[in-house]
Enzyme design. Structure first.
Site, PDB file in Angstrom:
ATOM      1  N   LYS A  43      -7.932 -54.491  24.117  1.00  0.00           N
ATOM      2  CA  LYS A  43      -8.677 -53.326  23.649  1.00  0.00           C
ATOM      3  C   LYS A  43      -7.978 -52.795  22.403  1.00  0.00           C
ATOM      4  O   LYS A  43      -6.748 -52.776  22.340  1.00  0.00           O
ATOM      5  CB  LYS A  43      -8.675 -52.294  24.778  1.00  0.00           C
ATOM      6  CG  LYS A  43      -9.523 -51.056  24.578  1.00  0.00           C
ATOM      7  CD  LYS A  43      -9.456 -50.169  25.835  1.00  0.00           C
ATOM      8  CE  LYS A  43     -10.297 -48.915  25.738  1.00  0.00           C
ATOM      9  NZ  LYS A  43     -10.231 -48.101  26.973  1.00  0.00           N
ATOM     10  N   SER A  48     -14.813 -46.764  28.553  1.00  0.00           N
ATOM     11  CA  SER A  48     -14.642 -47.005  27.132  1.00  0.00           C
ATOM     12  C   SER A  48     -14.211 -48.423  26.769  1.00  0.00           C
ATOM     13  O   SER A  48     -14.350 -48.832  25.617  1.00  0.00           O
ATOM     14  CB  SER A  48     -13.612 -46.023  26.561  1.00  0.00           C
ATOM     15  OG  SER A  48     -12.347 -46.247  27.149  1.00  0.00           O
ATOM     16  N   SER A  56     -12.491 -46.185  32.660  1.00  0.00           N
ATOM     17  CA  SER A  56     -12.813 -47.044  31.516  1.00  0.00           C
ATOM     18  C   SER A  56     -12.612 -48.534  31.722  1.00  0.00           C
ATOM     19  O   SER A  56     -13.036 -49.315  30.877  1.00  0.00           O
ATOM     20  CB  SER A  56     -12.026 -46.609  30.295  1.00  0.00           C
ATOM     21  OG  SER A  56     -12.679 -45.527  29.703  1.00  0.00           O
TER      22      SER A  56
HETATM   23  N1  GLN Z   1     -15.706 -42.050  30.770  1.00  0.00           N
HETATM   24  C1  GLN Z   1     -14.495 -41.331  30.955  1.00  0.00           C
HETATM   25  C2  GLN Z   1     -14.285 -40.353  29.845  1.00  0.00           C
HETATM   26  O1  GLN Z   1     -15.090 -40.314  28.986  1.00  0.00           O
HETATM   27  C3  GLN Z   1     -13.332 -42.262  31.090  1.00  0.00           C
HETATM   28  C4  GLN Z   1     -12.696 -42.662  29.815  1.00  0.00           C
HETATM   29  C5  GLN Z   1     -11.495 -43.545  30.007  1.00  0.00           C
HETATM   30  O2  GLN Z   1     -11.136 -43.918  31.129  1.00  0.00           O
HETATM   31  N2  GLN Z   1     -10.818 -43.843  28.914  1.00  0.00           N
HETATM   32  O3  GLN Z   1     -13.331 -39.617  29.824  1.00  0.00           O
END
Ligand code: GLN
Length: 460
Positions: free
Chosen positions: A67, A142, A166
């Site tokens: 990532k 994400s 994420s």
């Molecule tokens: N969807 C969650 C958020 O927007 C998780 C994001 C993540 O785990 N980086 O915070």
């Protein structure tokens, strides 16, 4: 192809041939926008070093993707933001270093929601990633790029970060395995910080055995991340029989897609058929987890993003006439709307008049949630439930509604707040052919046990 399939191919041909093939596949699949960059030159150089015997290791020549919020050599580390668009890492993340020390070869950096804020990869400052199964749907996020590139079989594994879901959510949306380990299991050193008290580093794979191999290599204490735990991850060869498993009923309400619930119930049946005991359990504090998360996490985000000021590294806005303008313009140009929204919320909940009412209260509620989990784990080995309330939604469908986006995190954030290991495992398809994931949650440090339970049911 799994890690062992790749290893066979390397034996039959060469590491260079395998890496060239992975790069070619990545290029062929470029319309998915799963990758932001390729690290081709460095990857091929490393492949040659493996073929000549200069580099050896458990994953010698095996390609992977990281990532793009992991610092890694060979391409910029952008966090999918304009802020870091041209930022070249001066060092590599510990997780990447450990994999490289075993001969694994990073071939590219994957797309994400900018600074990992989001659940669809549509918040990338560059372009959204498309779902691997249906290109009109979101990849999830994400870590959407890492999930999609694994699902498309370009690489056998890809790294992601999971702060509130994420890894698990995009794994579920694309039908791959996603591991969010115990908080502190894997070093966060060299990964762009989102929320320091829930950030974890994990992996996407096509099967459980590969996840075990990668976790085994990545886990362990790192003096450069003081929250890391001494290595506790040990691949389990024996499965504990007759485990007691709690199905979280708060996650199985009418608000959750019928198709999703059906797949979770099917998975529970499978566990039962394999001798385990399934009981419904309650997690009443889960109802408040989203509220806690969207107070605590923005608070930490607003502190962590303060370092992007246009002075030290990354973007610096042009035409600023004084220091305040350098800060203001840089941050305006460098962050996407969702980053700014979280900075605003974080600043608000930390401000002197509201700190006690929001931040402190959320932290107290977090303790109550942790206590609830701990209590359940005195009677249950594992908890299960869905990963998300729906399967992958349409690209653009929720972009104008942040609250709707946040609601999608309802079943992943509780474990993040509690620091627990949780994995997402493919559990079939909904009626439209989109993947559904089941979430397996365990007490702290039970990561390897969760994987071994999931492995025992794989392909059954
Ligand atoms: N969807 C969650 C958020 O927007 C998780 C994001 C993540 O785990 N980086 O915070």
């Amino acid at each position: 192809m799994t890690i062992s399939d790749i290893q066979q191919k390397i034996k039959d041909s060469s590491a260079r041939a395998v890496i060239e093939n992975a790069l070619k596949l990545a290029d062929e699949k470029s319309e998915y926008h799963a990758l932001l960059s390729l690290t081709a030159e460095r990857a091929l150089r490393r492949a040659d070093d493996i073929d000549s015997g200069k580099i050896v290791g458990k994953l010698a020549g095996v390609p992977f993707v990281v990532k793009d919020n992991f610092l890694a050599f060979g391409a910029p580390t952008t966090a999918a933001s304009k802020m870091l668009e041209d930022f070249n890492a001066p060092l590599q993340a510990t997780a990447v270093e450990k994999l490289e020390a075993e001969g694994a070869i990073c071939i590219g950096k994957s797309n994400l929601d900018a600074f990992a804020h989001g659940g669809s990869t549509e918040n990338s400052a560059f372009r959204p990633t498309k779902n691997a199964v249906d290109r009109t749907k979101v990849a999830g996020g994400s870590s959407g790029g890492s999930a999609v590139i694994t699902a498309l079989d370009v690489v056998p594994f890809a790294l992601g970060s999971d702060t509130g879901g994420s890894i698990r959510q995009p794994a579920s949306f694309n039908g791959v395995v996603g591991v969010k380990p115990t908080y502190g299991a894997v070093s966060r050193y060299g990964v762009v910080a989102m929320a320091s008290s829930t950030d974890t580093i994990g992996v996407f794979t096509q099967n459980i055995a590969d996840a075990e191999v990668v976790m085994d290599i990545m886990a362990g204490q790192d003096e450069r991340d003081m929250t890391t735990l001494p290595d506790f991850f040990e691949i389990q060869n024996d499965l504990k029989p007759n485990q007691k498993i709690g199905l979280i009923s708060d996650f199985m309400t009418d608000d959750v897609d019928g198709d999703v619930r059906e797949k979770i119930n099917k998975y529970a049946d499978k566990l039962r058929q394999n001798g385990h005991i399934i009981e419904e359990v309650k997690l009443p504090m889960a109802e408040y987890a989203l509220a806690m998360y969207y107070i605590i996490v923005p608070a930490e985000i607003c502190s962590n993003l303060a370092r992007y000021d246009g002075i030290r590294y990354g973007l610096r806005a042009e035409n600023a006439i004084n220091l305040a303008e350098v800060y203001g313009k840089t941050r305006d140009e460098g962050f996407v709307t969702e980053n700014k929204r979280r900075i605003m919320i974080g600043s608000f909940v930390l401000s002197s008049g509201f700190f006690d009412a929001y931040y402190l209260k959320a932290q107290k509620a977090r303790t109550l949630l942790i206590n609830e989990f701990n209590k359940l784990f005195t009677s249950y080995d594992v908890l299960i439930g869905p990963v998300t309330p729906t399967t992958a939604f349409g690209l653009g469908e929720n972009t104008s509604d942040p609250i709707k986006m946040y609601l999608g995190d309802i079943m992943t954030v509780p474990t993040s707040l509690a620091g627990l290991p949780a994995i997402s495992v493919p559990a079939g398809m909904d009626k439209t052919g989109l993947p559904v994931g089941v979430q397996l949650i365990g007490p702290m440090k039970s990561d390897a046990k969760l994987l071994s339970l999931a492995k025992s049911l794989e392909d059954k």
